[in-house]
Design an enzyme around this catalytic site. Structure first.
Site, short mmCIF file in Angstrom:
data_model
loop_
_atom_site.label_atom_id
_atom_site.label_comp_id
_atom_site.label_asym_id
_atom_site.label_seq_id
_atom_site.Cartn_x
_atom_site.Cartn_y
_atom_site.Cartn_z
N HIS A 101 -25.73 15.21 18.75
CA HIS A 101 -25.04 16.46 19.04
C HIS A 101 -23.64 16.40 18.45
O HIS A 101 -23.09 15.32 18.27
CB HIS A 101 -24.97 16.74 20.54
CG HIS A 101 -24.38 15.61 21.32
ND1 HIS A 101 -25.10 14.49 21.68
CD2 HIS A 101 -23.12 15.40 21.78
CE1 HIS A 101 -24.33 13.65 22.34
NE2 HIS A 101 -23.12 14.17 22.40
N HIS A 103 -19.77 17.86 18.96
CA HIS A 103 -18.83 18.56 19.84
C HIS A 103 -17.96 19.50 19.01
O HIS A 103 -17.45 19.11 17.96
CB HIS A 103 -17.89 17.56 20.52
CG HIS A 103 -18.55 16.58 21.42
ND1 HIS A 103 -18.46 16.66 22.80
CD2 HIS A 103 -19.29 15.47 21.17
CE1 HIS A 103 -19.12 15.64 23.34
NE2 HIS A 103 -19.63 14.91 22.37
P1 AMP Z 1 -21.37 12.17 24.07
O1 AMP Z 1 -20.38 11.33 24.82
O2 AMP Z 1 -20.93 12.49 22.68
O3 AMP Z 1 -22.77 11.60 24.14
O4 AMP Z 1 -21.34 13.56 24.81
C1 AMP Z 1 -22.24 13.98 25.77
C2 AMP Z 1 -21.67 15.26 26.32
O5 AMP Z 1 -22.71 15.98 26.94
C3 AMP Z 1 -20.58 15.05 27.38
O6 AMP Z 1 -19.39 15.70 26.95
C4 AMP Z 1 -21.17 15.68 28.63
O7 AMP Z 1 -20.20 16.36 29.38
C5 AMP Z 1 -22.20 16.64 28.06
N1 AMP Z 1 -23.34 16.94 28.92
C6 AMP Z 1 -24.18 16.03 29.50
N2 AMP Z 1 -25.15 16.67 30.17
C7 AMP Z 1 -24.95 18.00 29.98
C8 AMP Z 1 -25.61 19.18 30.41
N3 AMP Z 1 -26.71 19.15 31.19
N4 AMP Z 1 -25.11 20.39 30.03
C9 AMP Z 1 -24.01 20.45 29.25
N5 AMP Z 1 -23.33 19.38 28.80
C10 AMP Z 1 -23.79 18.16 29.18
#
Ligand code: AMP
Ligand code: ZN
Length: 146
Positions: A101, A103
């Site tokens: 993903h 950001h």
């Molecule tokens: P990363 O640290 O790059 O793996 O980012 C994962 C991101 O996903 C974090 O910023 C979380 O806040 C976000 N996240 C995890 N679960 C969900 C969810 N169900 N809906 C929206 N965001 C999520």
């Protein structure tokens, strides 16, 4: 391909609710549940790829195109002063959800948490820099500078 234990596969398939702001054939863009700033969004491919090393090259390119669209939308709708694209790969890099993903983080001048992506730069010697360059360089044109 999907991974039945993956939360972003479930979000992409609509099996878990999300605040979706954009969707096309390949991607869903949702609001992050723990946002760094108002509007913090995640670009999620519908196919499961764990990270940048696994993602199909064309899908990766298209993710950047979606990022540009989302960034322009944020510029239009939110009064943003800047924007970060961030994409974590591996635990050591802060990845917590192991489905690729990207950001998209809008930035607002003067926000209390605005410098959270900063790091303390290393001080490398000229020799270390040269060694790194020699190890890493590839695909360069043949000019005197290299
Ligand atoms: P990363 O640290 O790059 O793996 O980012 C994962 C991101 O996903 C974090 O910023 C979380 O806040 C976000 N996240 C995890 N679960 C969900 C969810 N169900 N809906 C929206 N965001 C999520
Ligand atoms: Zn997944």
């Amino acid at each position: 391909m999907r991974d039945d234990n993956c939360i972003f596969c479930k979000i992409a398939a609509g099996e878990i609710p999300s605040n979706t702001i954009y969707e096309d054939e390949l991607f869903k863009v949702i609001l992050d549940l723990s946002p760094a700033a108002k509007g913090h969004a995640l670009i999620i491919p519908k196919e499961h790829y764990a990270n940048l090393f696994e993602i199909d090259e064309e899908v990766a390119g298209k993710a950047v195109q979606v990022a540009k669209k989302v960034a322009e939308r944020m510029q239009e709708v939110l009064h943003i002063d800047g924007l970060n694209l961030m994409q974590n790969n591996g635990r050591a890099a802060g990845q917590t959800v192991f489905h690729f993903h990207m950001h998209v983080i809008p930035r607002y001048a003067g926000a209390a948490n605005a410098d959270m992506l900063r790091y303390n730069p290393l001080e490398l010697s000229e020799q270390e820099m040269q060694e790194l360059k020699e190890e890493l360089k590839f695909g360069l044109f043949n000019t005197a500078e290299q």
